[in-house]
Design a protein around this motif. Structure first.
Motif, PDB file in Angstrom:
ATOM      1  N   ASN A 217       1.705 -17.325   1.091  1.00 27.04           N
ATOM      2  CA  ASN A 217       1.679 -16.097   0.304  1.00 27.04           C
ATOM      3  C   ASN A 217       2.748 -15.074   0.695  1.00 27.04           C
ATOM      4  N   PRO A 218       3.847 -15.470   1.322  1.00 29.09           N
ATOM      5  CA  PRO A 218       4.821 -14.449   1.742  1.00 29.09           C
ATOM      6  C   PRO A 218       5.665 -13.919   0.582  1.00 29.09           C
TER       7      PRO A 218
ATOM      8  N   THR B 189       5.888 -14.721  13.137  1.00 32.25           N
ATOM      9  CA  THR B 189       6.800 -15.775  12.694  1.00 32.25           C
ATOM     10  C   THR B 189       7.734 -15.247  11.618  1.00 32.25           C
ATOM     11  N   ASP B 190       8.995 -15.557  11.742  1.00 32.88           N
ATOM     12  CA  ASP B 190       9.954 -15.299  10.666  1.00 32.88           C
ATOM     13  C   ASP B 190       9.868 -16.476   9.699  1.00 32.88           C
ATOM     14  N   LEU B 191       9.185 -16.280   8.588  1.00 31.34           N
ATOM     15  CA  LEU B 191       8.934 -17.376   7.651  1.00 31.34           C
ATOM     16  C   LEU B 191      10.172 -17.775   6.854  1.00 31.34           C
TER      17      LEU B 191
ATOM     18  N   TYR C   9       0.620 -13.062   5.934  1.00 29.35           N
ATOM     19  CA  TYR C   9      -0.585 -12.236   5.995  1.00 29.35           C
ATOM     20  C   TYR C   9      -0.236 -10.770   5.768  1.00 29.35           C
ATOM     21  N   GLY C  10      -1.011 -10.134   4.895  1.00 30.76           N
ATOM     22  CA  GLY C  10      -0.808  -8.719   4.602  1.00 30.76           C
ATOM     23  C   GLY C  10      -2.106  -8.073   4.179  1.00 30.76           C
TER      24      GLY C  10
ATOM     25  N   ALA D  22       2.803 -13.776  10.106  1.00 32.23           N
ATOM     26  CA  ALA D  22       3.642 -12.717   9.538  1.00 32.23           C
ATOM     27  C   ALA D  22       4.626 -12.313  10.632  1.00 32.23           C
ATOM     28  N   ARG D  23       5.445 -11.312  10.351  1.00 29.46           N
ATOM     29  CA  ARG D  23       6.500 -10.946  11.300  1.00 29.46           C
ATOM     30  C   ARG D  23       6.002 -10.129  12.494  1.00 29.46           C
TER      31      ARG D  23
END
Length: 200
Positions: free
Chosen positions: A89-90, A61-63, A13-14, A36-37
């Protein structure tokens, strides 16, 4: 007609594509899990979405970490219900051809491919039950053309591009391999920079 029993996971997410996708699914009545982080950014995003009547929860979360992805997707199921949509989408950092270290390349592959594969594995039963979808963003720099290669080198985007090629193949395999379960997988190729993102 909206359906508040549906859950969409927005991974990576961004401020760009993922935020627009979140708003769209939220407007259709989906409950949103934002991955996201950074907890503070996720909390702010969830609060902003809630102002428009959208139910959203942030999951830091560290994807790049398969164990973390596995844990988070399971938590989303427990907290919000069966997952109907997995949106992947990362993006990591841009690194050039000769500057890219083995560790950075592995991290980008984990972010782009291993994380996606892990998330689908954990969400598989949910997606099967809901006849859900796996939606993935790819990049135009992965296309087989001299122009795409030149742009990749010019933008120092080798770290993004190589894993994204593997991601595209994985999405094709998921779409074919999970079709009997009623699960649809697709990659949308973005052929330009998106405002408000690291590529802008």
């Amino acid at each position: 007609m909206s359906d508040t029993s549906k859950v969409a996971v927005i991974a990576g997410y961004g401020s760009g594509i993922s935020a627009a996708v979140a708003r769209r699914f939220g407007a259709e009545g989906y409950k949103l899990a934002l991955l996201a982080r950074t907890q503070s950014r996720l909390d702010a995003a969830a609060a902003e979405l809630s102002k428009t009547g959208i139910t959203a929860k942030g999951y830091p979360t560290d994807l790049t970490d398969a164990a973390a992805v596995r844990s988070t997707v399971a938590a989303v199921h427990n907290d919000l219900g069966s997952i109907s949509v997995l949106f992947w989408n990362p993006y990591g950092k841009r690194v050039g051809l000769l500057e890219l270290t083995p560790e950075e390349l592995v991290a980008e592959f984990n972010l782009t491919v291993t994380g996606l594969h892990t998330a689908v594995q954990v969400a598989h039963e949910d997606l099967k039950t809901t006849k859900g979808a796996v939606l993935v963003t790819g990049g135009g720099l992965t296309l087989e053309s001299d122009q795409a290669v030149d742009m990749c080198l010019q933008w120092d985007a080798v770290s993004w591009t190589v894993p994204k090629v593997a991601q595209r193949k994985l999405v094709h395999l998921l779409n074919k391999g999970l079709a009997e379960d009623g699960i649809y997988a697709v990659e949308v190729t973005v052929l330009g920079a998106v405002r408000g993102t690291p590529a802008d």
